[in-house]
Design an enzyme around this catalytic site. Structure first.
Site, PDB file in Angstrom:
ATOM      1  N   GLY A   1       0.934  -1.290   0.030  1.00 28.84           N
ATOM      2  CA  GLY A   1      -0.055  -0.074  -0.102  1.00 28.84           C
ATOM      3  C   GLY A   1       0.818   1.238   0.077  1.00 28.84           C
ATOM      4  O   GLY A   1       2.061   1.316  -0.308  1.00 28.84           O
ATOM      5  N   ASN A   2       0.395   2.344   0.423  1.00 26.91           N
ATOM      6  CA  ASN A   2       1.130   3.697   0.380  1.00 26.91           C
ATOM      7  C   ASN A   2       0.411   4.650   1.440  1.00 26.91           C
ATOM      8  O   ASN A   2      -0.647   4.145   2.198  1.00 26.91           O
ATOM      9  CB  ASN A   2       1.054   4.337  -0.814  1.00 26.91           C
TER      10      ASN A   2
END
Ligand code: PMT
Length: 694
Positions: free
Chosen positions: A208-209
């Site tokens: 993810g980020n």
């Protein structure tokens, strides 16, 4: 904007409680109905009597009324209110609200509240900076409350720092901003993607980020506030729905986001792709948790769909699409490549090289780049950045509409045929672009807006001009201009236009930055420039209608009068009642004042019965004009300083001299007598009437 809104004002025990009195007064003045709820400690700082007198309602503080035994229902208050403000909010109340400690009427009311809640903290600087307070504020934000941050300055402790309750004027402004519903995006559907995507590795892990969704949610809120129907496709974020008019679709992975976007986009007018979409996903998703083996591990990734690229290929005529570019280096170059590749109309560049920009924080620093221009914005709150981006979007939508649907667009603003000219020669410096943009924005504002529900054919539009001269300008967007407004109406059956209105406004102060959208809400004048323009437009339309039917323009002249009345509190030059015989307030007040009714009747007699008839029947027409002379005289006697008699004796004098060049000596005598009484300095012009014998 706050008119008729029901507001619960929660006041807690802080030295800033005295500001609650001003807050109540301002809210009531805006037309809101205010119910004050105080904590017991607040009563030590300000008396309930003060607040009940100002709000016109008994203040509530206890669950029961000891005298009557009546129960004060926090549940009913929660249903009654359109908004709740807690101001000042002490550290203790913030803590109770964040943790659900409902031991007083204020906190129970808060917890029952169905309406948006605005919280304005006030406390000493160390208390404000304390991690516990900051944590509570973050929790309250996550619950969807609106925090009106404390300001910096001298505190009750005589220390200087952040902790002062925001000034009541600014709290009211925040509320008005919230309730503001613009209309320029009404009827439009906007698709927004926001937040990160999570790409599953196994049942417990993902790629993810750091995207929090704040930027995209702020854009969704701003579009909804301007009247759009918004579909917000959100990756996994913990943010509440930003606005009731937003439809939210929650997704997790890039493919889910892409499927949802492809399904929604064809029915949308615009898309803003703000999500931080993972470019890759694990090729294989393990069905069970991957065990620790002690060995190294190689992850094989495969490409995710590029949503922006996909939508860019689907984009049809009349659709506008904006994307973001999050860069760490060579920002502009990379952003321009993305703009082209993804077929975007503009791209918003934010760089992780800039402090306070990008992921998670509440601020961003962006550059908006399109094929022709770029605009660099300073670091701002994400909500302000959203305003800039949406202003850009709606400008493009309007431009596209003009291109794609010329017939519909021309039906929009059809009353005026205005030319706007902005002369900046006195101040021309490095930034000339701002002047061109302002001139374009003014042209669009005046000519594209539908000011009435009447229908005007192309040849019936009122020909007018707005000539601005910029007297001073500074880089923060502050302008001081003078303005010459002029309007004429056609004389039917001839090619001649007769003057309706001419006035020189000597000082209009306002703020304008490139891409600002010019907005005007009649009951909420917070933009002096558009208030001034709307005032003149309504005056001109009203006078034009007065010239077509006796007292026919009342509806629009009353709108102008209403603007002048509402503008009394703006504090801007040119509006103040009684300060001059020649300002906007006195112009319209004179004209709508009963004493000037002869003047209004004269507009009809002079133009419709006089000039319009003259083309076919010169004597009959002039007879009607001569009948106006006693009306001018009467208006002048009743209000000698009024502007409008001057219109006839100064600006229309050449027209009058011309009209009376061929008439009987008696008529000449009459016109010279009346006009020279009103304005003795006219002798040269009036001599021409007497001497002219043809
Ligand atoms: O959410 P916040 O914490 O408030 O942070 C905001 C933000 C930093 C996420 C936001 O301002 C931002 O920059 N969003 C775009 C992030 C990004 O993925 O940028 P990019 O340069 O990699 O992508 C370019 C454009 O293509 C973007 O519009 C992106 O949404 C889109 N894209 C990218 C990859 C992909 N597979 N599909 C896409 O649609």
């Amino acid at each position: 904007m706050l008119k008729g809104k029901k507001i619960v004002l929660g006041v807690t025990g802080s030295i800033a409680a005295y500001k609650a009195a001003m807050l109540v007064r301002l809210l009531v003045k805006e037309g809101a109905e205010v119910q004050v709820v105080m904590t017991p400690a607040a009563k030590e700082f300000i008396t309930p009597l003060t607040l009940s007198t100002l709000s016109g309602k008994p203040v509530l503080s206890e669950f029961f009324n000891d005298a009557s035994g009546a129960w004060h229902s926090h549940v009913e208050l929660g249903l009654w209110a359109d908004a709740m403000i807690v101001a000042p909010a002490t550290a203790s109340t913030l803590g109770k609200m964040a943790s659900g400690i409902a031991d007083n009427l204020l906190v129970t009311t808060y917890m029952s509240m169905k309406a948006p809640v605005f919280i304005a903290p006030a406390m000493d600087l160390d208390m404000y900076a304390h991690p516990a307070t900051q944590h509570n504020i973050e929790v309250l934000k996550e619950y969807g409350n609106h925090i009106i941050e404390a300001a910096s300055g001298e505190l009750a402790s005589h220390l200087n720092g952040k902790g002062r309750m925001e000034e009541p004027e600014n709290i009211v402004k925040a509320l008005k901003d919230f309730f503001f519903t613009g209309s320029e995006l009404s009827g439009k559907r906007v698709l927004i993607t926001a937040g990160p995507t999570y790409e599953k590795l196994d049942p417990v892990r993902f790629i993810g980020n750091y995207s929090s969704g704040k930027m995209g949610f702020a854009i969704a809120e701003e579009c909804a506030r301007r009247g759009a129907k918004v579909t917000l496709i959100a990756g996994p974020v913990s943010l509440p729905l930003p606005h009731p008019a937003v439809e939210r679709i929650d997704v997790e992975s890039a493919r889910e986001m892409c499927d949802a976007a492809i399904a929604q986009f064809p029915s949308c007018d615009a898309a803003v792709l703000c999500a931080a979409v993972a470019d890759y996903r694990p090729k294989v998703q393990a069905g069970r948790k991957i065990k620790h083996t002690g060995e190294g591990m190689t992850l094989e990734l495969e490409a995710n769909p590029d949503i922006a690229y996909t939508l860019g290929r689907m984009k049809g005529e009349g659709q506008v699409m904006a994307g973001f570019a999050l860069e760490t280096n060579d920002g502009e170059e990379n952003a321009r490549k993305k703009l082209e590749k993804k077929n975007l109309d503009f791209i918003v560049l934010n760089s992780l090289e800039d402090k306070g920009a990008g992921f998670a924080c509440d601020t961003n620093k962006v550059t908006v780049i399109d094929r022709k221009d770029k605009t660099v914005y300073p670091l701002k709150s994400k909500k302000s950045v959203a305003k800039d981006i949406v202003a850009h979007l709606s400008k493009l939508l309007v431009a596209l509409l003009l291109l794609v649907l010329p017939s519909t667009a021309s039906a929009e603003g059809e009353e005026l045929n205005a030319t706007v000219n902005l002369n900046a020669s006195k101040v021309q410096g490095s930034n000339t672009e701002v002047f061109t943009m302002l001139q374009d924005a003014l042209n669009e504002f005046i000519n594209s807006r539908k000011w009435t529900t009447n229908t005007y054919e192309e040849n019936e539009r009122i020909v007018c001009s707005f000539n601005f001269v910029v007297n001073s300008y500074s880089n923060d967007g502050s302008f001081d201009c003078s303005l010459m407004v002029q309007a004429t109406r056609p004389v039917y059956g001839s090619s001649y236009n007769s003057m309706l209105f001419k006035y020189e406004d000597t000082s209009i102060k306002f703020k304008y930055q490139p891409y600002d959208r010019l907005e005007f809400v009649e009951d909420n004048l917070d933009n002096n420039l558009t208030a001034v323009i709307a005032f003149y437009v309504y005056t001109i339309i009203g006078m034009d209608l007065d010239s077509m039917g006796e007292l026919g323009g009342s509806e629009f002249l009353n709108k102008a009068l209403n603007i002048a009345n509402n503008a009394q509190n703006l504090g801007d030059a040119g509006w103040r009642a009684g300060s001059s015989n020649n300002n906007r307030y006195s112009i319209i007040d004179d004209y709508m004042n009963g004493a000037m009714e002869p003047m209004r009747k004269l507009m009809y007699k002079y133009h419709r019965l006089g000039l319009d008839t003259m083309f076919k029947n010169a004597d009959g027409g002039r007879k009607a004009i001569t009948e106006c002379l006693p009306l001018i005289k009467k208006a002048y006697e009743d209000r000698p300083m009024a502007y409008f008699t001057k219109l006839f004796t100064e600006y229309k004098i050449d027209e009058i001299v011309n009209l009376y060049s061929k008439c009987t000596p008696e008529e000449k005598k009459e016109v010279v007598k009346v006009l020279s009484e009103i304005n003795p300095s006219l002798s040269t012009e009036l001599d021409k009437i007497t001497k002219n014998d043809n």
